[in-house]
Enzyme design. Structure first.
Site, PDB file in Angstrom:
ATOM      1  N   GLU A   1       8.055  -6.331  11.788  1.00  0.00           N
ATOM      2  CA  GLU A   1       6.679  -5.867  11.982  1.00  0.00           C
ATOM      3  C   GLU A   1       5.792  -6.728  11.086  1.00  0.00           C
ATOM      4  OE1 GLU A   1       5.806  -1.737  11.118  1.00  0.00           O
ATOM      5  OE2 GLU A   1       3.701  -2.055  11.687  1.00  0.00           O
TER       6      GLU A   1
ATOM      7  N   ARG B   1      21.450  -1.491   5.091  1.00  0.00           N
ATOM      8  CA  ARG B   1      20.462  -2.441   4.617  1.00  0.00           C
ATOM      9  C   ARG B   1      20.858  -2.977   3.248  1.00  0.00           C
ATOM     10  NH1 ARG B   1      14.833  -1.494   4.409  1.00  0.00           N
ATOM     11  NH2 ARG B   1      14.933  -0.643   6.487  1.00  0.00           N
TER      12      ARG B   1
ATOM     13  N   LYS C   1       8.391  -2.157   1.884  1.00  0.00           N
ATOM     14  CA  LYS C   1       7.170  -2.921   2.133  1.00  0.00           C
ATOM     15  C   LYS C   1       5.972  -2.247   1.493  1.00  0.00           C
ATOM     16  CE  LYS C   1       8.012  -5.334   6.373  1.00  0.00           C
ATOM     17  NZ  LYS C   1       7.803  -5.042   7.775  1.00  0.00           N
TER      18      LYS C   1
HETATM   19  P1  ATP Z   1       9.001  -0.978   7.332  1.00  0.00           P
HETATM   20  O1  ATP Z   1       9.211  -0.214   6.081  1.00  0.00           O
HETATM   21  O2  ATP Z   1       7.652  -1.552   7.496  1.00  0.00           O
HETATM   22  O3  ATP Z   1       9.621  -0.405   8.597  1.00  0.00           O
HETATM   23  P2  ATP Z   1      11.214  -2.790   7.378  1.00  0.00           P
HETATM   24  O4  ATP Z   1      11.735  -3.242   6.061  1.00  0.00           O
HETATM   25  O5  ATP Z   1      12.039  -1.951   8.263  1.00  0.00           O
HETATM   26  O6  ATP Z   1       9.828  -2.227   7.033  1.00  0.00           O
HETATM   27  P3  ATP Z   1      10.705  -4.548   9.597  1.00  0.00           P
HETATM   28  O7  ATP Z   1       9.682  -5.601   9.672  1.00  0.00           O
HETATM   29  O8  ATP Z   1      10.634  -3.414  10.535  1.00  0.00           O
HETATM   30  O9  ATP Z   1      10.697  -4.050   8.128  1.00  0.00           O
HETATM   31  O10 ATP Z   1      12.149  -5.185   9.610  1.00  0.00           O
HETATM   32  C1  ATP Z   1      12.562  -6.169  10.510  1.00  0.00           C
HETATM   33  C2  ATP Z   1      14.053  -6.158  10.594  1.00  0.00           C
HETATM   34  O11 ATP Z   1      14.634  -6.417   9.322  1.00  0.00           O
HETATM   35  C3  ATP Z   1      14.572  -4.806  11.059  1.00  0.00           C
HETATM   36  O12 ATP Z   1      15.577  -5.021  12.029  1.00  0.00           O
HETATM   37  C4  ATP Z   1      15.131  -4.205   9.814  1.00  0.00           C
HETATM   38  O13 ATP Z   1      16.193  -3.337  10.093  1.00  0.00           O
HETATM   39  C5  ATP Z   1      15.584  -5.425   9.016  1.00  0.00           C
HETATM   40  N1  ATP Z   1      15.559  -5.133   7.589  1.00  0.00           N
HETATM   41  C6  ATP Z   1      14.511  -4.711   6.865  1.00  0.00           C
HETATM   42  N2  ATP Z   1      14.869  -4.479   5.586  1.00  0.00           N
HETATM   43  C7  ATP Z   1      16.189  -4.775   5.496  1.00  0.00           C
HETATM   44  C8  ATP Z   1      17.144  -4.742   4.434  1.00  0.00           C
HETATM   45  N3  ATP Z   1      16.804  -4.354   3.198  1.00  0.00           N
HETATM   46  N4  ATP Z   1      18.413  -5.109   4.707  1.00  0.00           N
HETATM   47  C9  ATP Z   1      18.756  -5.507   5.946  1.00  0.00           C
HETATM   48  N5  ATP Z   1      17.906  -5.562   6.980  1.00  0.00           N
HETATM   49  C10 ATP Z   1      16.629  -5.198   6.778  1.00  0.00           C
END
Ligand code: ATP
Ligand code: MG
Length: 562
Positions: free
Chosen positions: A41, A268, A278
């Site tokens: 996002e 994650r 974020k």
């Molecule tokens: P938000 O809190 O805004 O939802 P998010 O960290 O999930 O943030 P996205 O931009 O939705 O951010 O994430 C993009 C992709 O990265 C998603 O598939 C998410 O699962 C993955 N991702 C985000 N944070 C992690 C993490 N700490 N470890 C592994 N994958 C991650």
């Protein structure tokens, strides 16, 4: 990617449960090609946790000869913008991955998603609801109690179609109506209790679609359908979406999409001594706890890049942590050891005096000098050598001289000898002090007979680095430490902001670098011998380099905490 050996699948990605699923799907003929996607996002900069997902998704596509799309999940325009879109593209590229012509935005599908919603309404599987947010919460029930059906749940198809079209046309204010899936208010899975598919948002200008829409689809509705429209075979996401999977499947099972992707969840990345949410990263920037998204203390890709991390080190780290379903907290030392390994092999060696103390070599003729050869890397001759300018006045580090040495001190002491790295043995004859008693200069004598050898009978154990006073390059060096003083900031009800490490940045303004570092370009990385690995910062000018500490020579964290 440049390094062919690194591309080998087993090295890029040791096996894991997702690889095994894919291997079985390919072997069993369920798919003959795989397609993955990375779906950020654009509401912030990417961080090291995203790198795990990028390396996984793009890495699997590479290893299995498939494709990986970059898709912006841009359904929530309030917090999204083009700066974030551009930074994400730059960071994915920098990490070494290429989406070729497969750059997508969920907003590309808004018209088709709207059509799918109409299809759901026609099938009696979606309805326009007039409960407000608070009422909807009350109707939803709890983990132990079933929800109650909305009084709007049994509207006719015709009425729903009419209201939905009028929602799109902008007839209703924000929050007054939603489109909801008609699934099961008694489901033990709360995600299936008639989840919202569309909400009304007036007055937002979307970075891709402008003011074309006042109706925005939810993530849970958009994501599976976008995957299906793109022909994604394996939709990899983090564990918090496990409970959403039945809704994911419900969406693709109930509209006429061209393919049926499978969602697979993995844990994650959580990393010690930093934050990855974020919201918190945004606060660190907007409340000026750091200097920007690319502050070298940030766990963002932009921060790590400015800190001196290499794409190869980040990829190697992601390979080492692996992919599982187990929640875990990875030690910062693991990330640091990945970059240390890379830089140990690839960073040229240089000498830099961070806290200069002047040394006058009283027996060296004034106005004379010498050029001494020094190899760029002790273990890699192919990296060549450079010359060091030697002369009567040099700088050594203040820490390499002790008037009253502690036990075991091997460096310079009054009347003692030490070897200058790549040069000669010197002897300290006199210690010059200011009125307050602080050491300001040393007078030493140099033994020119000691280049590359210890003369018979002389045991000179200590070796220190130095820089010519005449030819040295004045520089600023920024020493970074972990941003937080505790492994899990904000745990146990603390405000994570109160746990910011007070001395996570120390600026040394009066450093002296060897002359080979004159005119260094931002992004160039070196080992400063005996000090650590450093990278030239974009703030460098030709006259005055600025270096950032990437990582120390060895893991000194435990020590410095004692
Ligand atoms: P938000 O809190 O805004 O939802 P998010 O960290 O999930 O943030 P996205 O931009 O939705 O951010 O994430 C993009 C992709 O990265 C998603 O598939 C998410 O699962 C993955 N991702 C985000 N944070 C992690 C993490 N700490 N470890 C592994 N994958 C991650
Ligand atoms: Mg997310």
């Amino acid at each position: 990617m440049t390094d062919a050996a690194e591309l080998h699948p087993s090295k890029l990605h040791p096996t894991n449960f997702i690889r095994q699923i894919i291997e079985a799907d390919l072997a069993g003929g369920k798919h003959n090609r795989i397609a993955t996607r990375f779906p950020p996002e654009p509401n912030g900069y990417l961080h090291i946790g995203h790198a795990k997902s990028i390396v996984l998704n793009f890495g699997l596509a590479q290893d299995f000869g498939g494709t990986c799309n970059l898709r912006f999940d841009d359904t929530n325009p309030h917090k999204e913008n083009l700066e974030f879109v551009e930074s994400i593209k730059a960071d994915v590229r920098w990490l070494g991955f290429d989406w070729a012509d497969r750059l997508y935005f969920a907003s590309d599908y808004f018209e088709r998603l709207y059509g799918f919603a109409v299809e759901l309404i026609e099938k009696g599987l979606a309805y326009v609801c007039e409960l407000d947010a608070e009422q909807m919460r009350a109707y939803r029930g709890t983990l132990t109690e079933p929800g109650r059906e909305s009084p709007y749940r049994n509207r006719s198809v015709a009425e729903n179609l009419d209201l939905f079209a009028r929602m799109r046309a902008g007839e209703f204010p924000d929050g007054s109506r939603t489109l909801r899936a008609r699934i099961d208010m008694a489901s033990p899975n709360i995600n299936l209790r008639d989840p919202v598919l569309y909400r009304i948002k007036h007055g937002v200008v979307h970075h891709q679609t402008g003011s074309a829409w006042c109706l925005y689809p939810t993530y849970d509705y958009t994501h599976p359908l976008s995957d299906a429209l793109e022909g994604i075979t394996h939709s990899l996401c983090t564990l918090e979406f496990e409970d959403h999977r039945p809704l994911y499947d419900w969406c693709i099972d109930n509209v006429s999409v061209p393919s049926k992707p499978r969602q697979i969840e993995f844990s994650r990345l959580n990393l010690e001594y930093t934050v990855m949410s974020k919201r918190r990263l945004t606060e660190l920037v907007s409340e000026s706890h750091v200097q920007g998204w690319d502050d070298p203390r940030m766990p963002t890709i932009a921060g790590l890049r400015r800190r001196g991390y290499t794409p190869a080190a980040i990829r190697a780290f992601c390979a080492r942590i692996g992919v599982t379903k187990a929640e875990n907290l990875v030690e910062m030392a693991m990330l640091e050891s990945a970059i240390r390994d890379d830089l140990d092999a690839h960073a040229p060696r240089r000498m830099a005096v961070l806290r200069p103390l002047k040394v006058v070599l009283t027996n060296y003729p004034e106005g004379e000098g010498a050029q001494l050869a020094a190899s760029n890397h002790p273990k890699d001759e192919a990296m060549g050598s450079r010359t060091l300018s030697f002369g009567r006045e040099i700088y050594i580090d203040r820490g390499d001289f002790e008037e009253v040495p502690p036990k075991g001190f091997k460096r310079l002491v009054p009347d003692g000898e030490v070897r200058l790295r790549n040069a000669y043995v010197i002897r300290c004859d006199a210690v010059i002090k200011d009125a307050a008693g602080a050491v300001v200069e040393l007078h030493c004598s140099v033994d020119l007979d000691t280049l590359g050898k210890n003369p018979e009978g002389r045991k000179v154990k200590g070796v220190i680095h130095w820089v010519s006073a005449e030819h040295g390059v004045p520089a600023e060096v920024r020493l970074y430490d972990r941003l937080f003083g505790v492994p899990t900031p904000g745990a146990g009800g603390a405000d994570y902001r109160d746990e910011i490490h007070a001395s996570s940045l120390q600026i040394l303004a009066g450093c002296m670098l060897e002359s080979a570092l004159r005119g260094v370009q931002p992004g160039e990385r070196f080992q400063f011998e005996r000090e650590g690995y450093f990278v030239a910062d974009p703030d460098s000018t030709p006259e005055r380099p600025v270096f950032n500490l990437t990582v120390g020579l060895r893991d000194t964290w435990g020590k410095s905490q004692k």
